[in-house]
Scaffold this active site. Structure first.
Site, mmCIF file in Angstrom:
data_model
loop_
_atom_site.group_PDB
_atom_site.id
_atom_site.type_symbol
_atom_site.label_atom_id
_atom_site.label_comp_id
_atom_site.label_asym_id
_atom_site.label_seq_id
_atom_site.Cartn_x
_atom_site.Cartn_y
_atom_site.Cartn_z
ATOM 1 N N GLU A 79 -15.003 6.861 -9.222
ATOM 2 C CA GLU A 79 -16.318 6.349 -8.702
ATOM 3 C C GLU A 79 -16.712 7.679 -7.500
ATOM 4 O OE1 GLU A 79 -16.386 3.034 -6.031
ATOM 5 O OE2 GLU A 79 -14.379 2.477 -6.805
ATOM 6 N N CYS A 111 -14.005 0.369 -8.748
ATOM 7 C CA CYS A 111 -12.480 0.601 -8.884
ATOM 8 C C CYS A 111 -12.016 -0.021 -10.096
ATOM 9 C CB CYS A 111 -12.033 -0.124 -7.616
ATOM 10 S SG CYS A 111 -12.571 0.223 -6.244
ATOM 11 N N HIS A 233 -5.707 -4.924 -7.071
ATOM 12 C CA HIS A 233 -6.353 -3.942 -6.478
ATOM 13 C C HIS A 233 -6.404 -4.029 -5.120
ATOM 14 C CE1 HIS A 233 -9.450 -1.344 -5.360
ATOM 15 N NE2 HIS A 233 -10.338 -2.220 -5.113
HETATM 16 N N1 COA Z 1 -4.625 -8.141 15.596
HETATM 17 C C1 COA Z 1 -4.444 -8.645 14.256
HETATM 18 N N2 COA Z 1 -5.400 -9.031 13.572
HETATM 19 C C2 COA Z 1 -6.754 -8.541 13.626
HETATM 20 C C3 COA Z 1 -7.056 -8.148 15.065
HETATM 21 C C4 COA Z 1 -5.806 -7.893 16.152
HETATM 22 N N3 COA Z 1 -5.975 -7.725 17.338
HETATM 23 N N4 COA Z 1 -8.262 -7.913 15.154
HETATM 24 C C5 COA Z 1 -8.758 -8.329 14.132
HETATM 25 N N5 COA Z 1 -7.996 -8.912 13.127
HETATM 26 C C6 COA Z 1 -7.877 -9.146 12.117
HETATM 27 C C7 COA Z 1 -9.012 -10.379 11.525
HETATM 28 O O1 COA Z 1 -8.994 -11.453 12.107
HETATM 29 C C8 COA Z 1 -9.474 -10.231 9.968
HETATM 30 O O2 COA Z 1 -8.451 -10.816 9.586
HETATM 31 P P1 COA Z 1 -8.828 -11.774 8.376
HETATM 32 O O3 COA Z 1 -9.655 -10.911 7.324
HETATM 33 O O4 COA Z 1 -7.435 -12.294 7.625
HETATM 34 O O5 COA Z 1 -9.598 -12.817 9.101
HETATM 35 C C9 COA Z 1 -9.133 -8.371 9.970
HETATM 36 O O6 COA Z 1 -8.421 -8.010 11.105
HETATM 37 C C10 COA Z 1 -10.384 -7.736 9.879
HETATM 38 O O7 COA Z 1 -11.076 -8.028 10.826
HETATM 39 P P2 COA Z 1 -12.826 -7.878 10.708
HETATM 40 O O8 COA Z 1 -13.387 -8.440 12.181
HETATM 41 O O9 COA Z 1 -13.008 -9.113 9.489
HETATM 42 O O10 COA Z 1 -13.060 -6.396 10.220
HETATM 43 P P3 COA Z 1 -14.308 -5.714 10.087
HETATM 44 O O11 COA Z 1 -15.531 -6.499 10.474
HETATM 45 O O12 COA Z 1 -14.305 -4.678 10.837
HETATM 46 O O13 COA Z 1 -14.251 -5.473 8.419
HETATM 47 C C11 COA Z 1 -13.848 -5.012 6.040
HETATM 48 C C12 COA Z 1 -13.194 -5.509 7.526
HETATM 49 C C13 COA Z 1 -12.603 -5.101 5.127
HETATM 50 C C14 COA Z 1 -14.657 -5.991 5.520
HETATM 51 C C15 COA Z 1 -14.128 -3.769 6.283
HETATM 52 O O14 COA Z 1 -13.403 -2.692 6.612
HETATM 53 C C16 COA Z 1 -14.913 -3.166 5.101
HETATM 54 O O15 COA Z 1 -16.008 -3.273 4.977
HETATM 55 N N6 COA Z 1 -14.280 -2.440 4.214
HETATM 56 C C17 COA Z 1 -14.734 -1.969 2.961
HETATM 57 C C18 COA Z 1 -15.165 -3.005 1.728
HETATM 58 C C19 COA Z 1 -13.866 -3.439 1.142
HETATM 59 O O16 COA Z 1 -12.688 -2.882 1.393
HETATM 60 N N7 COA Z 1 -13.863 -4.667 0.288
HETATM 61 C C20 COA Z 1 -12.998 -5.264 -0.189
HETATM 62 C C21 COA Z 1 -13.208 -5.838 -1.647
HETATM 63 S S1 COA Z 1 -13.257 -4.211 -2.966
#
Ligand code: COA
Length: 390
Positions: A79, A111, A233
Site C-alpha cells: 500500500e 494491509c 496482523h
Molecule cells: N502507561 C501504559 N499504557 C498507557 C499509558 C501509560 N502511561 N498511557 C496510555 N496508555 C494506553 C491506553 O490506555 C491505551 O490502551 P488501550 O487501547 O488498551 O486502552 C493505549 O495506551 C493507547 O492509548 P490511546 O490514548 O488510545 O492512544 P492514541 O489516542 O494516541 O491512539 C492509536 C492510539 C493506535 C489509535 C493510534 O496510534 C493510531 O491511530 N494508529 C494507527 C491506526 C491503527 O494502527 N489502527 C489499527 C487497526 S489496523
C-alpha cells in the site's frame, strides 16, 4: 496435494528509533508507547529504500538458482507502491534475476495485499504443481511527525515462496473472508501520508476478527484448543492481543495460557520493527517460528489478516516436519544486531528527506546504506535501482 510456504524471509532497514526516546520528545509517558501500544523500536527507512528495494532485499535473502528458474509468478502486495501504473513486482523480478517467463503484478487492499497474494498463489500452484510463486508484502508506514499514528510507523518487507513443496507450513483451505466498505484508514493518491480514524479502526479490526472467527469455527469444525497459536496482523503489538482477548473465554485455562504465551512470542520481531502493513502478519508468523524453540511439526497456527477499508480473512496452516531447518534464524538475528539507532533529530531529518515531486533528477548517496539493493536516484522520472551484488 499440499500447498503452502516453502520459504520465508524478511528485510528491514539498517536504522531505527527507540520508542522511549520518541515518547520523551513528544511529551508522552514512555509506557504509553512501550506498554499501551506495545512497541520498543521503530524501523526508519532511509531515502535509499522504498517498497521495491525492501521487497527485493527480502526476496534476495531466500531465493536460490532453482527458485530463479521455477518462480513463474511474482505477486507484490503493497500500500506504499512507487508507481500508479507499473507494478513493484516487475522491478523485483529483474533485481533478483528471475526467469523471464513469469507473471508479475501488484495487489492492493491496505494491509491485506500479501494475504490476497498467497491465496492467488495457492490457486496458481494447484493448476501448475511444478510452479513456485514469489509473494511479497512490502511497505513503509508513514503517518507523519507528531501525529497519533506516529508511534505505529515502521518499514520492512516479507518474502515467501508458495509451492507444492511446503517445507515450512501447509496452508489449509477452510478460509473465511469478509469485506465491508468503511473509512477507517486510507491514503488518497495526492498524499504520501495515511489518514486514519484510529479508534474506529481498532473497533473494526476486532469486529472483523470476531465475525470471521465465528464462521471459521463452523466451517472447519475447529476451535481454540486446536490452535497452537494465532498470529495477527500487527499495526502495533497490543492490537492483536485486544482481539485475542475477546475470544479467550471460550477455551480452558491451559489453552488460554498457551495462546497468550505464544502471542507474546509472535510479536517479538514486530515490537522492534513497527508496522510494515502488508508484511506485518507474516513477520509475526516468522517471529513465532524463529523464537519458539519447542514448536512441533503438526502444530496448527491460526492467521488473521486485516486490511483497512476493509477486508479481513482468517485461515490456518500446519507446520511441516523439520520446518526449523528451512528458517534463517541466524540471518535475521544478524539483521537486528547490525542495525543502528538514530536520534529523534536524525529520524525527523530522514523523514522529511523525500524524492523530488517536480520531475527533477536526483542522485542519492548509496554508500551510507548497507542493503544489497538500493535506490540510487531518479533520472528522467525513472527510479534507478542498484543490486550491489550483481
Ligand atoms: N502507561 C501504559 N499504557 C498507557 C499509558 C501509560 N502511561 N498511557 C496510555 N496508555 C494506553 C491506553 O490506555 C491505551 O490502551 P488501550 O487501547 O488498551 O486502552 C493505549 O495506551 C493507547 O492509548 P490511546 O490514548 O488510545 O492512544 P492514541 O489516542 O494516541 O491512539 C492509536 C492510539 C493506535 C489509535 C493510534 O496510534 C493510531 O491511530 N494508529 C494507527 C491506526 C491503527 O494502527 N489502527 C489499527 C487497526 S489496523
Amino acid at each position: 496435494m499440499k500447498i503452502g510456504i516453502e520459504k520465508i524471509g524478511f528485510y528491514t532497514p539498517h536504522i531505527y528509533v527507540d520508542m522511549e526516546k520518541l515518547a520523551e520528545a513528544r511529551g508522552v509517558e514512555p509506557a504509553k508507547f512501550t506498554i499501551g501500544i506495545g512497541q520498543s523500536q521503530m524501523a526508519v527507512a532511509p531515502i535509499t529504500q522504498d517498497s521495491v528495494t525492501l521487497a527485493a532485499n527480502a526476496a534476495l535473502s531466500i531465493i536460490d538458482d532453482e527458485d530463479r528458474e521455477k518462480i513463474d509468478f511474482v505477486i507484490f502486495g503493497s500500500e506504499s507502491g512507487i508507481d500508479h501504473s507499473k507494478s513493484g513486482a516487475v522491478y523485483v523480478h529483474r533485481l533478483v534475476g528471475l526467469n523471464p517467463h513469469a507473471r508479475a503484478v501488484e495487489v492492493k487492499q491496505a494491509c491485506y495485499g500479501a494475504t490476497a497474494g498467497i491465496q492467488m498463489a495457492k490457486g496458481h500452484v494447484a493448476l501448475n504443481p511444478e510452479s513456485k510463486v514469489l509473494v511479497l508484502g512490502s511497505d513503509i508506514a508513514r503517518y507523519g511527525l507528531d501525529t497519533p499514528g506516529e508511534s505505529t510507523q515502521g518499514a520492512g518487507a516479507v518474502a515467501m515462496i508458495i509451492s507444492a513443496n511446503p517445507r515450512i507450513m501447509e496452508l489449509e483451505s477452510h478460509n473465511v473472508y469478509l469485506t465491508n466498505d468503511i473509512m477507517d484508514f486510507w491514503r488518497p493518491i495526492y498524499s504520501d501520508k495515511a489518514f486514519v480514524d484510529g479508534k474506529f479502526s481498532n473497533e473494526q479490526y476486532i469486529l472483523f476478527f470476531n465475525k470471521v472467527w465465528e464462521v471459521y469455527k463452523e466451517k472447519s469444525g475447529l476451535e481454540l484448543s486446536d490452535m497452537e497459536a494465532i498470529c495477527y496482523h500487527l499495526p502495533y503489538t497490543k492490537m492483536g492481543l485486544k482481539a485475542l482477548r475477546t475470544v479467550l473465554e471460550e477455551a480452558p485455562e491451559v489453552d488460554r495460557e498457551r495462546l497468550l504465551e505464544n502471542y507474546q512470542v509472535s510479536t517479538l520481531y514486530n515490537r522492534n520493527v513497527g508496522n510494515i502493513y502488508t508484511g506485518s502478519l507474516y513477520l509475526s508468523l516468522l517471529s513465532l517460528l524463529e523464537n519458539k524453540d519447542d514448536l512441533k511439526e503438526g502444530a496448527r497456527i491460526g492467521m488473521f489478516s486485516y486490511g483497512s477499508g476493509a477486508v479481513g480473512e482468517l485461515f490456518s496452516g500446519v507446520l511441516q516436519p523439520n520446518f526449523r531447518e528451512h528458517l534463517n534464524i541466524e540471518g535475521h538475528n544478524k539483521l537486528f544486531d547490525t542495525r543502528k539507532e538514530v536520534s529523534i533529530e536524525e529520524y525527523e531529518q530522514i523523514f522529511n528527506e523525500t524524492l523530488p515531486e517536480d520531475g527533477a533528477d536526483i542522485e542519492l548517496d548509496i554508500d551510507k546504506d548497507p542493503a544489497p539493493i538500493v535506490l540510487s536516484g531518479v533520472v528522467d522520472n525513472k527510479r534507478q535501482y542498484v543490486n550491489k551484488r550483481s
